[in-house]
Each structure stands twice: as structure tokens, then as C-alpha cells.
Design a protein around this motif. Sequence first.
Motif, short mmCIF file in Angstrom:
data_model
loop_
_atom_site.label_atom_id
_atom_site.label_comp_id
_atom_site.label_asym_id
_atom_site.label_seq_id
_atom_site.Cartn_x
_atom_site.Cartn_y
_atom_site.Cartn_z
N ARG A 1 0.83 -1.21 0.00
CA ARG A 1 0.00 0.00 0.00
C ARG A 1 0.86 1.26 0.00
N ARG A 2 1.94 1.25 0.80
CA ARG A 2 2.83 2.41 0.84
C ARG A 2 3.48 2.64 -0.52
N ALA A 3 3.92 1.56 -1.15
CA ALA A 3 4.59 1.69 -2.45
C ALA A 3 3.63 2.24 -3.50
N LYS A 4 2.41 1.79 -3.47
CA LYS A 4 1.41 2.31 -4.41
C LYS A 4 1.19 3.80 -4.19
N GLU A 5 1.07 4.19 -2.93
CA GLU A 5 0.86 5.60 -2.61
C GLU A 5 2.07 6.44 -2.99
N ALA A 6 3.26 5.85 -2.95
CA ALA A 6 4.50 6.57 -3.28
C ALA A 6 4.70 6.72 -4.79
N GLY A 7 3.83 6.08 -5.57
CA GLY A 7 3.90 6.25 -7.02
C GLY A 7 4.71 5.20 -7.74
N LEU A 8 5.05 4.08 -7.07
CA LEU A 8 5.76 2.99 -7.75
C LEU A 8 4.74 2.18 -8.56
N THR A 9 4.80 2.36 -9.87
CA THR A 9 3.77 1.79 -10.75
C THR A 9 4.17 0.44 -11.34
N GLY A 10 5.37 -0.06 -10.99
CA GLY A 10 5.82 -1.33 -11.55
C GLY A 10 5.31 -2.55 -10.82
N GLY A 11 4.54 -2.35 -9.74
CA GLY A 11 4.03 -3.48 -8.98
C GLY A 11 5.03 -3.93 -7.94
N ILE A 12 4.94 -5.20 -7.57
CA ILE A 12 5.83 -5.75 -6.55
C ILE A 12 6.69 -6.86 -7.16
N LEU A 13 7.82 -7.09 -6.51
CA LEU A 13 8.68 -8.20 -6.86
C LEU A 13 8.38 -9.34 -5.90
N LEU A 14 7.84 -10.42 -6.44
CA LEU A 14 7.51 -11.58 -5.63
C LEU A 14 8.77 -12.41 -5.40
N PRO A 15 9.21 -12.53 -4.15
CA PRO A 15 10.39 -13.37 -3.91
C PRO A 15 10.08 -14.84 -4.18
N GLY A 16 11.11 -15.62 -4.40
CA GLY A 16 10.92 -17.04 -4.53
C GLY A 16 10.78 -17.71 -3.17
N ALA A 17 10.27 -18.93 -3.19
CA ALA A 17 10.19 -19.75 -1.98
C ALA A 17 10.81 -21.10 -2.31
N PRO A 18 12.12 -21.12 -2.54
CA PRO A 18 12.77 -22.36 -2.95
C PRO A 18 12.76 -23.41 -1.85
N PRO A 19 12.95 -24.67 -2.21
CA PRO A 19 13.06 -25.71 -1.18
C PRO A 19 14.12 -25.35 -0.15
N GLY A 20 13.77 -25.54 1.10
CA GLY A 20 14.71 -25.25 2.17
C GLY A 20 14.70 -23.81 2.65
N SER A 21 13.83 -22.97 2.08
CA SER A 21 13.82 -21.55 2.46
C SER A 21 13.22 -21.31 3.83
N GLY A 22 12.40 -22.24 4.31
CA GLY A 22 11.78 -22.06 5.62
C GLY A 22 10.49 -21.26 5.60
N ILE A 23 10.06 -20.80 4.43
CA ILE A 23 8.80 -20.09 4.32
C ILE A 23 7.83 -20.94 3.50
N PRO A 24 6.51 -20.71 3.63
CA PRO A 24 5.55 -21.53 2.90
C PRO A 24 5.74 -21.43 1.39
N GLU A 25 5.38 -22.50 0.70
CA GLU A 25 5.40 -22.49 -0.76
C GLU A 25 4.41 -21.45 -1.28
N LEU A 26 4.62 -21.01 -2.52
CA LEU A 26 3.80 -19.92 -3.06
C LEU A 26 2.33 -20.29 -3.24
N TYR A 27 2.01 -21.58 -3.28
CA TYR A 27 0.60 -21.97 -3.40
C TYR A 27 -0.14 -21.87 -2.08
N SER A 28 0.56 -21.58 -0.99
CA SER A 28 -0.07 -21.53 0.32
C SER A 28 -1.08 -20.38 0.41
N GLU A 29 -2.21 -20.66 1.05
CA GLU A 29 -3.21 -19.62 1.26
C GLU A 29 -2.76 -18.58 2.29
N ALA A 30 -1.61 -18.84 2.91
CA ALA A 30 -1.07 -17.85 3.85
C ALA A 30 -0.80 -16.52 3.18
#
Length: 408
Positions: free
Chosen positions: A143-172
Amino acid sequence: MSERYTVISADCHAGADLLDYRPYLESRYHDAFDAWAASYVNPYEDLMADTADRNWNSDRRIAELEADGIVAEVVFPNTIPPFFPSASLMAPAPTRAEFEQRWAGLRAHNRWLADFCDRAPGRRAGVAQILLNDVEEAVREIRRAKEAGLTGGILLPGAPPGSGIPELYSEAYDPIWAVCAELGVPVNHHGGSASPVLGEEPAARAVFMVETTWFSHRALWHLIFGGVFNRHPSLSLVLTEQGSGWIPGVLDMLDYYHGRLVAAATKASTAESKFGAGLAESMGKGPSRVWRENCFVGASFMRPHEVPLRDRIGLDKIMWGSDYPHDEGTTPFSREGLRIAYAGVPSEEVAAMVGGNAARVYGFDLPALDKVAARVGPTVAEIAEPLKEVPAEATSPAFARGGSVRVW
């Protein structure tokens, strides 16, 4: 049709010089930043060279892009943000102990990027960075980035095996998809950002080059099979610097598995029935339809063997990119890169792939950019002329021979 193409690079990179991020950090991090920066050794030769200021020198950047025939750009990160061990695009997900400072560093980059884009109004669509460790914080930053005028959207980080974060298909991650859909913010997934840590042995580096695009492609089928586009039908996904020739074959494969698993789910006596259970309801649309309605490709330095696939990929999906200022990019030979790819292609199709589609996805004012292109853009006649000789100094894979077969 204009006599010149309006060229928008859907894949460029920028960032501040290391110490120039300090004013963009919250003051409570200044002492820690000073200590970190004093001992940090930059691992990238190109960020230590005389040409490194291409990343942050606005005037030089505009002059070089215009000389290359490019009038606007989508700006991904490149330099080292505060508290990161390497460029954030390639850095592994932070540990719990690292998260606070890394997150502060990315917010500093986003603030710097907003100012950098303001130096060239209407000609830069900055891509904001987030981390996936804290979804609520990510939503606030979007929301802050949108308000600041960044029109390129967001960069979605990867969630590679072993990263410790949920896979991208997670509803989280649903709050992230929801806010992006609400605000019309494109979700960008850049090549190289989802590979697991492999080490520094020669074999590991070679394996990285072979596998890195595949790991980046995973975001496509994770989000499709995760039902993300069913729950958020207006969400846009852009896959950048991952090639484009793989897309038709992968969509065929995803359609095959979708049909097979959905059919199996109706036959409770089969071994595969459990794999398709609930899939039809959660996904809604099939993979090819999701691609047609929600997805795009930042087809950096599109190569000749990929161009004949443009109808199968979708003419309205392809966005050419130069990858400036990387040496694997087409600069300063982007005109030649366009010629080797698009000579012989109808001009209205070229116009869409080199600028029109990016203008639509990222909200560029195309008529305003047309005025700049009338001065610096490559001519239609120039790009229609087949390239007979590759420039001797060219280092981009755009000019590499072969590549007629792409597995992914």
C-alpha cells in the motif's frame, strides 16, 4: 502506424550506491548500518566498476537508454540494499534473526526507488520489494509503495526448497494477492530469484545456470494450482527474464495434469483420485485460460527461435526487455537485438511486443511516450531489416546462435 517504435524495456535494473541508502533508512538503524557498511565487501565486479553509476545516475541512464532507442523502463532492483549479503534478487530468505534489518533495508530501497522514478516522470515504473516472512508487513508495504507512485508493482520473492517459508501456493499469502488485486498492482517474478542455495563449486554454478529458470517458472504452476486466480480473478502475474519459448509446452503440460487429476477425482477407486481431490473447485479455470486472462511475460531480449511462438504465447502477453545495465543485456545494441528477433514480423505486432503491452500492464502514458519516441525510437524500416552481422562487442544471449530447443 508511426514511423518509429515506442520501445519500453520491461526489464531494467537499478539501485542506490551502498552509502546512499542511509538517508532512506529509519534513523534507528543508522548506527547498525554504519557498522555493517564499514566492513561490507561488495561481491560484484560490475558494481565496483566505473560504469556502476548506471544504476543510480539518472541523467546518464536516460541518455544511454535513449541512445539505445528506449524511452521508458520497468525498474527491478540491482545493487546491494542495507543489511543484505548480496543483491536482494538472489539473496536467500532471511532468518528470523535477520528479518528486521533486511526488511528495513528493502523499505529503504523502495523509498529510494520512488525518488529515482520521480526524476524521470512517466518514464520509469519502479518495482517495489517485499519479503514473505511477515505477510501483514508485506501488505502494508504494498500500500505504501502504491501511494508513493511505484507503478511497476511488486517483486515476488521465490520460496525455494529449504527456504523455511511456505510455498507460493499456500493460502497464507492470500492477503498479498488480495491487496495487489484491489490496487491493480502487478505481481512480478523475476528469473534467478527462486533457486535454492547450491554452493560455489564449479558444478554448482553450472547447475544453477541450467536450473535457475525452471525454479523461477514454478511460481506459475504454484499460483495456478493454488487457486490464486480463482480467488482473485483480477490479479496479474508477470514472469520476467525467464525466456518465453518454454511457455506453450509448459501450458500444454499443465493442462494435461489439470485434466487428468480433475478426471481422476471423480473415480474414488483409483490411486490418483486423492491427487485431484478438490482441485476443480479450488482452481476454477484451467491453466491455459489462467494464462490468457491473468499472465504476461517480460521476454527479455526475445530470441529468434521464440518469435514464431508468439501466437501460442499470446501477442498481447509479450513485453520485450533490454536488461539494462547488465552485460548480458542488449545495450548498446538494442536496435540490433530487435532486428535479429523481429525483422519480417508485421509492424503492428512488433509495436505491441516492444511497447504497447508494457504500457497497458504498467500504466505508462503511451501517447506521451510516443512524443519521445518520435525523437529517439528505432524506425519501423530499420527493425524490418534482417541483421546480417552481429556486432563484435555484443555480449547478450540475444545474439547467441542455437537455442532452437527449449525444455524450460
